[in-house]
Scaffold this active site. Structure first.
Site, PDB file in Angstrom:
ATOM      1  N   GLY A 116       0.849  -1.198   0.000  1.00 50.49           N
ATOM      2  CA  GLY A 116       0.000   0.000   0.000  1.00 50.49           C
ATOM      3  C   GLY A 116       0.875   1.235   0.000  1.00 50.49           C
ATOM      4  CB  CYS A 157      -6.758  22.637  21.075  1.00 53.22           C
ATOM      5  SG  CYS A 157      -7.665  23.992  20.376  1.00 53.22           S
TER       6      CYS A 157
END
Ligand SMILES: Cc1ncc(COP(=O)(O)O)c(C=O)c1O
Ligand SMILES: N[C@@H](CCCC[NH3+])C(=O)O
Length: 497
Positions: free
Chosen positions: A349, A425
């Protein structure tokens, strides 16, 4: 080892991945931009300018004014038309890598008289177009969920050319795979043998299955992506006897057609030795089954996991070399065991899609921060971009290392030690841990981070309600949206108030 003009120790090689280290900021001016702190000797200056061909897709160049171009398209035009952040995929490079793997393995295994099927592992990145390209290049498609299966089918890939994996397949996924006539279901537990057989009985068709075995080999770029040691969730243990038990259980169910054995030892593996060891274990198990039952398994799948370069100067797996070593091992072990050589399959992949893509960001806040290093204080420039861990989780999850370059103008020679961070954050919201970027990097500059094609978009999230970026394919100067950008409306549509 460090390159002339570059300071500090090289990154420490940890289980196949290079981890940046804290180095003093003494390099000063005239160090070419985009160079990670881990570039070894012998890297040509042009390559070190951020265009190391191992790290950038073959279609990426710098135009006359220094801005990045991909397959003939200028990144400034791409950003203007499609916005940032965006994953930018070079279609020709994807097709070339797919062909290279198919040809390398086909040639190598032809020397021991057998054929190879290459399955593109869709978990790395799957879209309808990409599944179609893979199939057009002679690859089949490996899926891990009903969702991936749906994409492959939508692309028109025939069921017979699709495999379905999963350690916890639902009844619906099994039924859907059988309805689609998939070429193989990879059975991952003893309980699943009966579940697949019962489902097959309901459809009235025999289900073609492989048994995924755990070879005990510990390989891979990070603990979380190693998949063949004993203490993890995938497969059936060879050493513990469950693999042989599952093979007998499959043979006992007439609704199942036993195709062969499957092993996947992990991901981002840079050394062929682990693959060879796994192949030996699989072939011995195949011979044991043959001896005990007279049943000779026709196929052995050696899985994916072939590693790529993420930083300039790193060496990816060479498909020709690994295919040659694996063919030699399979040939020798079969001779030793006195068994015919099986058909082989593999499932790459990352190696097909990883280096085809870079993420294009726009620079926002630029903040110099004084940092206490081992050799005294230095300034690190924090360069914030308009994405982050929501479009590339790998640095936060695996400590993965990347490089970056300013893409909208020429690479700078006056550079500063920088860290590329996102807008989320979290202080761990880091895109590139340690890289030399233009000392005058400023808001509005475009920044490109290469090798984000595998496990970038496919592991992206909506953390902080950030819409996921589009995937744009560039072919002969034409940009096409493969997966569109999410919008706030998309996210709000899920919220039923
Ligand atoms: C069963 C299986 N096959 C293939 C792959 C593809 O691995 P990679 O992208 O490292 O080639 C994976 C992921 O590690 C996998 O779990
Ligand atoms: N997601 C992992 C690879 C896992 C492969 C799937 N078994 C990575 O980004 O490296």
């Amino acid at each position: 080892m460090t390159r002339a003009g570059q300071t500090g120790p090289a990154g420490t090689d940890v289980a196949g991945g290079t981890v940046g280290t804290d180095v003093p900021d003494a390099a000063g001016p005239h160090v070419t931009e985009g160079v990670s702190v881990s570039v070894p000797d012998g890297v040509a200056p042009g390559q070190a300018a951020g265009l190391d061909p191992q790290v950038w897709s073959s279609g990426v160049t710098r135009g006359p004014d220094g801005a990045l171009r991909v397959a003939g398209a200028d990144v400034r035009d791409i950003a203007r038309e499609h916005g940032t952040p965006a994953y930018v995929l070079d279609e020709a490079d994807f097709r070339r890598r797919a062909r290279t793997y198919r040809e390398a393995f086909t040639r190598a295994f032809a020397t021991i008289g057998t054929g190879v099927d290459v399955y593109y592992a869709g978990k790395a990145f799957l879209s309808v177009a990409v599944a179609r390209w893979a199939h057009e290049e002679g690859l089949r498609v490996d899926t891990a969920t009903g969702g991936e299966l749906a994409v492959a089918l939508r692309a028109g890939v025939p069921g017979a050319d699709i495999g379905l994996h999963g350690n916890n397949k639902s009844d619906a996924e099994i039924a859907r795979a059988l309805d689609a006539g998939v070429g193989r279901l990879i059975v991952d537990s003893l309980a699943e043998v009966d579940r697949v057989a019962d489902a097959a009985a309901r459809t009235g068709r025999r289900a073609p299955v492989m048994v995924r075995v755990t070879t005990g080999i510990h390989a891979g770029g990070h603990e979380y992506i190693s998949t063949a040691h004993e203490d993890q969730k995938f497969g059936l243990s060879v050493a513990g006897g469950q693999a042989l038990e599952a093979l007998h259980a499959v043979l006992a169910r007439p609704e199942l057609e036993l195709l062969g054995l499957h092993s996947h030892i992990g991901s981002q593996i840079l050394d062929a030795a682990g693959f060879e060891e796994a192949a030996r274990t699989l072939l011995r198990l195949r011979a044991d089954l043959h001896e005990g039952t007279g049943y000779l398994l026709g196929e052995v799948d050696l899985g994916g996991g072939y590693g790529v370069a993420y930083l300039p100067g790193e060496t990816p797996v060479d498909p020709v070399e690994v295919a040659g070593r694996l063919a030699a091992t399979v040939g020798a072990v079969c001779t030793e065991l006195g068994t015919p050589v099986p058909r082989i399959s593999i499932e790459p992949g990352r190696a097909i899609v990883g280096p085809t893509t870079f993420t294009l960001y726009t620079v926002g806040t630029v903040k110099p921060v004084t940092v206490e290093g081992d050799d005294g204080a230095f300034t690190r420039t924090y360069v914030s971009v308009d994405g982050g861990m929501s479009d590339n989780l790998r640095p936060a999850l695996y400590g993965a290392q990347y490089t970056a370059t300013v893409a909208s103008r020429a690479a700078a020679t006056d550079t500063a030690r920088s860290r590329v961070v996102g807008k989320h954050c979290e202080s761990g919201d880091i895109v590139v841990h340690d890289v030399r970027l233009a000392a005058d990097v400023r808001p509005g500059d475009l920044l490109a981070v290469p090798v984000t094609g595998a496990y970038g978009r496919s592991m992206a999230s909506n953390y902080n309600h950030v819409p996921r970026p589009p995937v744009l394919a560039v072919t002969d100067g034409v940009v096409r949206v493969l997966v569109r950008r999410e919008t706030e409306d998309d996210l709000l549509a899920l919220d039923l108030g």
